[in-house]
Write a protein that holds these residues in place. Structure first.
Motif, PDB file in Angstrom:
ATOM      1  N   ALA A   1      30.563 -14.739  -3.077  1.00 40.95           N
ATOM      2  CA  ALA A   1      29.580 -14.993  -4.133  1.00 40.95           C
ATOM      3  C   ALA A   1      28.162 -14.617  -3.692  1.00 40.95           C
ATOM      4  O   ALA A   1      27.335 -14.233  -4.507  1.00 40.95           O
ATOM      5  CB  ALA A   1      29.627 -16.456  -4.561  1.00 40.95           C
ATOM      6  N   HIS A   2      27.879 -14.734  -2.383  1.00 38.17           N
ATOM      7  CA  HIS A   2      26.536 -14.406  -1.899  1.00 38.17           C
ATOM      8  C   HIS A   2      26.419 -12.944  -1.501  1.00 38.17           C
ATOM      9  O   HIS A   2      25.319 -12.518  -1.141  1.00 38.17           O
ATOM     10  CB  HIS A   2      26.201 -15.208  -0.623  1.00 38.17           C
ATOM     11  CG  HIS A   2      26.134 -16.685  -0.828  1.00 38.17           C
ATOM     12  ND1 HIS A   2      25.745 -17.553   0.166  1.00 38.17           N
ATOM     13  CD2 HIS A   2      26.400 -17.469  -1.901  1.00 38.17           C
ATOM     14  CE1 HIS A   2      25.778 -18.799  -0.273  1.00 38.17           C
ATOM     15  NE2 HIS A   2      26.186 -18.775  -1.528  1.00 38.17           N
TER      16      HIS A   2
ATOM     17  N   ASP B   1      35.182 -15.829  -0.192  1.00 36.88           N
ATOM     18  CA  ASP B   1      34.206 -16.247  -1.202  1.00 36.88           C
ATOM     19  C   ASP B   1      32.962 -15.402  -0.937  1.00 36.88           C
ATOM     20  O   ASP B   1      32.151 -15.716  -0.061  1.00 36.88           O
ATOM     21  CB  ASP B   1      33.908 -17.744  -1.106  1.00 36.88           C
ATOM     22  CG  ASP B   1      32.919 -18.194  -2.187  1.00 36.88           C
ATOM     23  OD1 ASP B   1      32.209 -17.320  -2.740  1.00 36.88           O
ATOM     24  OD2 ASP B   1      32.851 -19.409  -2.464  1.00 36.88           O
TER      25      ASP B   1
ATOM     26  N   PHE C   1      26.216 -14.919 -11.391  1.00 35.19           N
ATOM     27  CA  PHE C   1      25.272 -15.924 -11.884  1.00 35.19           C
ATOM     28  C   PHE C   1      23.842 -15.415 -11.627  1.00 35.19           C
ATOM     29  O   PHE C   1      23.613 -14.670 -10.685  1.00 35.19           O
ATOM     30  CB  PHE C   1      25.554 -17.230 -11.121  1.00 35.19           C
ATOM     31  CG  PHE C   1      24.778 -18.410 -11.629  1.00 35.19           C
ATOM     32  CD1 PHE C   1      25.083 -18.970 -12.857  1.00 35.19           C
ATOM     33  CD2 PHE C   1      23.738 -18.949 -10.874  1.00 35.19           C
ATOM     34  CE1 PHE C   1      24.360 -20.057 -13.332  1.00 35.19           C
ATOM     35  CE2 PHE C   1      23.012 -20.031 -11.354  1.00 35.19           C
ATOM     36  CZ  PHE C   1      23.324 -20.581 -12.576  1.00 35.19           C
TER      37      PHE C   1
ATOM     38  N   GLY D   1      29.248 -14.562 -14.977  1.00 31.26           N
ATOM     39  CA  GLY D   1      30.266 -13.548 -14.734  1.00 31.26           C
ATOM     40  C   GLY D   1      30.806 -13.643 -13.337  1.00 31.26           C
ATOM     41  O   GLY D   1      30.205 -14.269 -12.456  1.00 31.26           O
TER      42      GLY D   1
ATOM     43  N   SER E   1      33.376 -16.111 -14.312  1.00 34.24           N
ATOM     44  CA  SER E   1      32.440 -16.696 -13.350  1.00 34.24           C
ATOM     45  C   SER E   1      33.002 -16.571 -11.949  1.00 34.24           C
ATOM     46  O   SER E   1      34.187 -16.234 -11.764  1.00 34.24           O
ATOM     47  CB  SER E   1      32.218 -18.183 -13.662  1.00 34.24           C
ATOM     48  OG  SER E   1      33.406 -18.908 -13.389  1.00 34.24           O
ATOM     49  N   GLY E   2      32.162 -16.888 -10.973  1.00 33.23           N
ATOM     50  CA  GLY E   2      32.611 -16.899  -9.590  1.00 33.23           C
ATOM     51  C   GLY E   2      33.656 -17.973  -9.365  1.00 33.23           C
ATOM     52  O   GLY E   2      34.630 -17.761  -8.640  1.00 33.23           O
ATOM     53  N   SER E   3      33.478 -19.134  -9.994  1.00 35.97           N
ATOM     54  CA  SER E   3      34.466 -20.199  -9.789  1.00 35.97           C
ATOM     55  C   SER E   3      35.794 -19.842 -10.424  1.00 35.97           C
ATOM     56  O   SER E   3      36.848 -20.179  -9.883  1.00 35.97           O
ATOM     57  CB  SER E   3      34.000 -21.549 -10.332  1.00 35.97           C
ATOM     58  OG  SER E   3      32.701 -21.492 -10.769  1.00 35.97           O
TER      59      SER E   3
ATOM     60  N   THR F   1      29.353 -24.866   2.528  1.00 34.44           N
ATOM     61  CA  THR F   1      29.419 -23.906   1.431  1.00 34.44           C
ATOM     62  C   THR F   1      29.070 -24.618   0.137  1.00 34.44           C
ATOM     63  O   THR F   1      28.863 -25.837   0.114  1.00 34.44           O
ATOM     64  CB  THR F   1      30.809 -23.244   1.312  1.00 34.44           C
ATOM     65  OG1 THR F   1      30.824 -22.363   0.181  1.00 34.44           O
ATOM     66  CG2 THR F   1      31.910 -24.271   1.107  1.00 34.44           C
TER      67      THR F   1
ATOM     68  N   LEU G   1      37.558 -17.625  -7.960  1.00 31.64           N
ATOM     69  CA  LEU G   1      38.170 -18.386  -6.865  1.00 31.64           C
ATOM     70  C   LEU G   1      39.444 -19.088  -7.327  1.00 31.64           C
ATOM     71  O   LEU G   1      40.484 -19.034  -6.669  1.00 31.64           O
ATOM     72  CB  LEU G   1      37.175 -19.431  -6.343  1.00 31.64           C
ATOM     73  CG  LEU G   1      35.945 -18.904  -5.594  1.00 31.64           C
ATOM     74  CD1 LEU G   1      34.906 -20.019  -5.427  1.00 31.64           C
ATOM     75  CD2 LEU G   1      36.344 -18.345  -4.223  1.00 31.64           C
TER      76      LEU G   1
ATOM     77  N   ALA H   1      31.561 -25.324  -5.304  1.00 31.75           N
ATOM     78  CA  ALA H   1      32.553 -24.597  -6.106  1.00 31.75           C
ATOM     79  C   ALA H   1      33.692 -24.024  -5.266  1.00 31.75           C
ATOM     80  O   ALA H   1      34.818 -23.897  -5.754  1.00 31.75           O
ATOM     81  CB  ALA H   1      31.872 -23.471  -6.882  1.00 31.75           C
ATOM     82  N   THR H   2      33.422 -23.684  -4.008  1.00 28.12           N
ATOM     83  CA  THR H   2      34.478 -23.113  -3.153  1.00 28.12           C
ATOM     84  C   THR H   2      35.635 -24.103  -3.037  1.00 28.12           C
ATOM     85  O   THR H   2      36.805 -23.739  -3.207  1.00 28.12           O
ATOM     86  CB  THR H   2      33.923 -22.800  -1.740  1.00 28.12           C
ATOM     87  OG1 THR H   2      32.644 -22.190  -1.854  1.00 28.12           O
ATOM     88  CG2 THR H   2      34.858 -21.903  -0.977  1.00 28.12           C
TER      89      THR H   2
ATOM     90  N   VAL I   1      33.389 -17.937   3.763  1.00 27.67           N
ATOM     91  CA  VAL I   1      32.267 -17.725   2.842  1.00 27.67           C
ATOM     92  C   VAL I   1      31.171 -16.947   3.579  1.00 27.67           C
ATOM     93  O   VAL I   1      30.843 -17.278   4.718  1.00 27.67           O
ATOM     94  CB  VAL I   1      31.706 -19.082   2.354  1.00 27.67           C
ATOM     95  CG1 VAL I   1      30.590 -18.866   1.344  1.00 27.67           C
ATOM     96  CG2 VAL I   1      32.807 -19.939   1.747  1.00 27.67           C
TER      97      VAL I   1
HETATM   98  C1  PLP Z   1      27.575 -19.330  -6.923  1.00 22.70           C
HETATM   99  C2  PLP Z   1      28.704 -19.617  -6.057  1.00 22.70           C
HETATM  100  C3  PLP Z   1      29.988 -19.864  -6.576  1.00 22.70           C
HETATM  101  C4  PLP Z   1      30.248 -20.050  -8.043  1.00 22.70           C
HETATM  102  O1  PLP Z   1      29.898 -18.995  -8.867  1.00 22.70           O
HETATM  103  P1  PLP Z   1      29.713 -19.267 -10.458  1.00 22.70           P
HETATM  104  O2  PLP Z   1      29.596 -17.882 -11.002  1.00 22.70           O
HETATM  105  O3  PLP Z   1      28.512 -20.112 -10.612  1.00 22.70           O
HETATM  106  O4  PLP Z   1      30.940 -19.946 -10.928  1.00 22.70           O
HETATM  107  C5  PLP Z   1      31.022 -20.032  -5.687  1.00 22.70           C
HETATM  108  N1  PLP Z   1      30.826 -19.992  -4.357  1.00 22.70           N
HETATM  109  C6  PLP Z   1      29.606 -19.790  -3.818  1.00 22.70           C
HETATM  110  C7  PLP Z   1      29.445 -19.744  -2.327  1.00 22.70           C
HETATM  111  C8  PLP Z   1      28.511 -19.614  -4.650  1.00 22.70           C
HETATM  112  O5  PLP Z   1      27.291 -19.453  -4.123  1.00 22.70           O
END
Ligand code: PLP
Length: 712
Positions: free
Chosen positions: A498-499, A496, A522, A532, A396-398, A421, A401, A424-425, A469
């Motif tokens: 993720a976006h 980060d 996600f 993932g 996952s993204g978390s 943000t 991180l 999760a960050t 981020v």
């Molecule tokens: C979605 C997101 C995450 C976490 O990702 P997961 O795959 O849901 O664990 C972390 N940081 C940001 C900025 C996000 O948008």
């Protein structure tokens, strides 16, 4: 094969997956439609039917337009559009013809187009249904299904041409019914676009094989359409196994694994439905048809839908045109139905993509390699095209991180994150043993503000890592200031991202700017694998560390000795099966998002009290979010609920509506005097418009008109 074994063969009761719970019945209908879509294999391109020629004649009070349609699946075929003559001469004040409710007419296997339209005397008294409906005040479009007449009669030697065609389709994994349905879906658009037909009020009529096509067409349209189906009712085992009346083209291969014919009709609820069957029809059993109709009626009742119109009639394998005309008159009389809502998010895969995912999952199941196998390796390889940096897939993204921060080693020290943000960050910093502290943002690229960062670095001299981020997919030009400040202090940077999969700053892709880049796959993100994540790094040693962390901290690959408290942060092959398919279409995803964003830019030019967030020219955004600011006294919550309730338009989620310092968990992470004015202004004033690759221009226009209406 003996008849008895044929019966036994067909007597497999369908065992579909049935979601339960309060939304069970609606979810079952949606799931069944998805299965029908997959079995029919109708791709968006198959629906693209074009008019290539048309000739208009008028006779006996009917205006007749002979059309040649071109379909990608089967080339040119004929169709005839009929309407009452007076409707085309009876014009509105603007000189435009008055559009009438439209009906797409799909005849039986032996129906000829000229019989359906009454151009030649019908071979059965009720065959000229298209002409009769036109006389009753509808614009009808009748299709020539094109079965028969194309193959060499000598070679055919008396065999049924439709059956041969169906077998040829079966060889390719396609089906005749799927091809006919694709044509009908395309023809429906031709009818809707015709000036003599009212696009918002269209229905479907089908007889026998045509009823099967009409049923499947209705199942695959995006809005509920009234359907009148004549002489096609019963259970498949009875029709095919007992009565031996089944025609290859009238059922989808494999359908009985999922549903029987009455289940398909039932899946149309709440669309208006009329079922006609004759008690003297040699192709069906009255008791069986009656039982099927009863089961459809019960399913409609369970769905809270209006009762279907079931007509058991003293007729043969025919149609009752008067009842059909009455049904359409009733169901198409009202104002056009409210268009389907525009959702905040829509995750969509084409049938071909779904089949590829299933093939890959099947390959994994057949090989027994279910995690960290060749699909994960392929996933990592595909990401590199967009990050420009090697990456390691994680759960996952978390997880990405947390692993990065553990590799850097932040335990007992400060990690600086932007105040605006996702939770999760900062939570990753805490799980890695660090202390999260917040930095205000700048309002140009919405990134961490370099001046605020310098102040924070002085205030927290124990800072171990800085995590900028890329909000909404924008890589802020201010990031260079952030990188410079960190370089001066010798502090590693974790993006980060993720976006921001696929976004760039000048030539530099997201994930290539810091020591690490963390991505999420996600489902709401721009690239997805269900669940993932990915961690990129230019340093091979760092990625080796990542691989150990993700696999329980094994001290070496294959070792059973552990040298760190790693976790299960692995990506499974099943997720990678989905992720690889999504990455293979990512270039199209990105260009669709960018062109939709450009379209919003144009549409939003003069909407009052709303200002699209200008994306800095150096930033190549993936438009994870299309952001706009509300000026003036507009209350965001009120606006959102009005858009939803009055216009069926849902805005996407904000990024973000609460600052990190305002979450109960981080109550104590902020000192006195830390006010974060810019982050606070942004959190309060921005909105995000719906934007996803399957969004249409019509939907964008609806979103913008709804905004204009509420903000004017
Ligand atoms: C979605 C997101 C995450 C976490 O990702 P997961 O795959 O849901 O664990 C972390 N940081 C940001 C900025 C996000 O948008």
């Amino acid at each position: 094969m003996q008849i008895s074994s044929l019966r036994r063969l067909l007597d497999t009761p369908p065992a579909p997956y049935a979601p339960s719970g309060p939304a069970g019945s609606a979810a079952r209908r949606t799931a069944l439609r998805a299965r029908v879509e997959r079995l029919a294999r109708v791709e968006p391109a198959h629906r693209e039917v074009r008019v290539t020629a048309s000739t208009v004649t008028v006779r006996d009070g009917l205006r007749r337009e002979d059309l040649t349609l071109a379909s990608p699946a089967r080339g040119a075929f004929r169709a005839v559009l009929l309407s009452p003559e007076n409707s085309s001469s009876e014009t509105s004040t603007e000189g435009e013809p008055t559009p009438l409710p439209g009906v797409l007419v799909l005849g039986g296997k032996n129906a000829r187009l000229d019989h359906l339209t009454g151009a030649t005397p019908p071979d059965h008294p009720d065959r000229d249904i298209a002409a009769r409906l036109a006389r009753a005040g509808f614009t009808t479009l009748a299709l020539d299904h094109g079965i028969g007449g194309g193959l060499d009669p000598d070679r055919l030697a008396g065999r049924d041409e439709g059956a041969l065609l169906a077998h040829a389709f079966a060889l390719t994994g396609h089906s005749l019914l799927g091809a006919l349905t694709g044509d009908a879906l395309g023809a429906l658009e031709v009818l809707r676009a015709h000036p003599l037909a009212d696009a918002g009020r269209t229905g479907l009529f089908g007889h026998s094989l045509g009823a099967a096509v009409a049923l499947h067409t209705a199942l695959l349209t995006d809005r509920p359409l009234p359907l009148c189906a004549a002489a096609h009712l019963g259970s498949y085992p009875a029709l095919y196994g007992r009565l031996l009346t089944g025609f290859e083209g009238a059922a989808l291969p494999g359908v009985l694994e999922h549903a029987d014919l009455p289940d398909l009709y039932a899946a149309l609820a709440p669309a208006p439905l009329q079922l006609q069957y004759g008690t003297r029809d040699p192709y069906l059993e009255t008791a069986d048809a009656r039982a099927a109709a009863e089961s459809v009626r019960r399913a409609y009742e369970e769905a809270g839908a209006p009762e279907p119109d079931v007509l058991e009639l003293p007729m043969g394998h025919g149609t009752h045109p008067v009842h059909a005309a009455e049904f359409f008159a009733r169901e198409l009389a009202g104002a056009p139905a409210h268009p389907a809502p525009v959702p905040a998010q829509r995750v969509r895969f084409t049938v071909a993509e779904r089949r590829t995912v299933l093939e890959r999952v099947d390959g994994a199941l057949a090989s027994g390699v279910l995690t960290q196998g060749p699909l994960v390796a392929r996933f990592e390889e595909l990401t590199r095209d967009w990050t420009g940096t090697p990456g390691t897939a994680v759960a996952s993204g978390s997880a990405a991180l947390e692993i990065a921060l553990r590799t850097i080693g932040v335990a007992g020290r400060t990690v600086l994150v932007p105040v605006n943000t996702f939770f999760a960050t900062a939570a990753a910093a805490v799980r890695a043993g660090g202390r999260a502290r917040f930095v205000d943002v700048e309002l140009d690229g919405l990134g961490m503000d370099p001046d605020a960062l310098r102040t924070a670095l002085e205030r927290w001299p124990d800072t171990a890592a800085v995590v900028p981020v890329h909000i909404g997919g924008i890589l802020s030009p201010a990031l260079d200031g952030v990188l410079a400040a960190c370089a001066e202090h010798g502090i590693p940077v974790l993006e980060d991202a993720a976006h921001a999969f696929g976004s760039t700053l000048g030539e530099r892709p997201a994930g290539s700017l810091g020591r690490f880049g963390a991505f999420s796959f996600f489902p709401t993100k721009v690239a997805l694998s269900g669940e993932g994540g990915l961690l990129t790094s230019a340093a091979p040693g760092d990625l080796e560390d990542v691989r150990r962390w993700r696999d329980h901290g094994k001290s070496a690959q294959g070792s059973t000795l552990h040298d760190r408290p790693g976790g299960n942060w692995r990506l499974s092959e099943l997720h990678a099966a989905l992720g690889t398919v999504d990455l293979e279409r990512f270039a199209r995803t990105l260009s669709a998002r960018r062109s939709l964003a450009a379209h919003y830019d144009t549409l939003l030019k003069d909407v009052p009290s709303l200002r699209p967030h200008p994306v800095p020219p150096e930033a190549g955004s993936n438009y994870y979010k299309y952001l706009a600011h509300l000026d003036g006294p507009v209350d965001r919550d009120t606006l959102k609920s009005r858009l939803r309730e009055r216009h069926g338009v849902r805005l996407a989620g904000e990024v973000y509506d609460h600052l990190l310092c305002d979450h109960p968990y981080f109550r104590d992470a902020t000192g006195p005097g830390e006010l974060f004015p810019r982050g606070r202004w942004f959190a309060r004033h921005h909105i995000a418009l719906p934007l996803y690759p399957s969004l249409t221009h019509e939907e964008q226009i609806r979103v913008v008109s709804a905004l204009r209406c509420e903000l004017s």
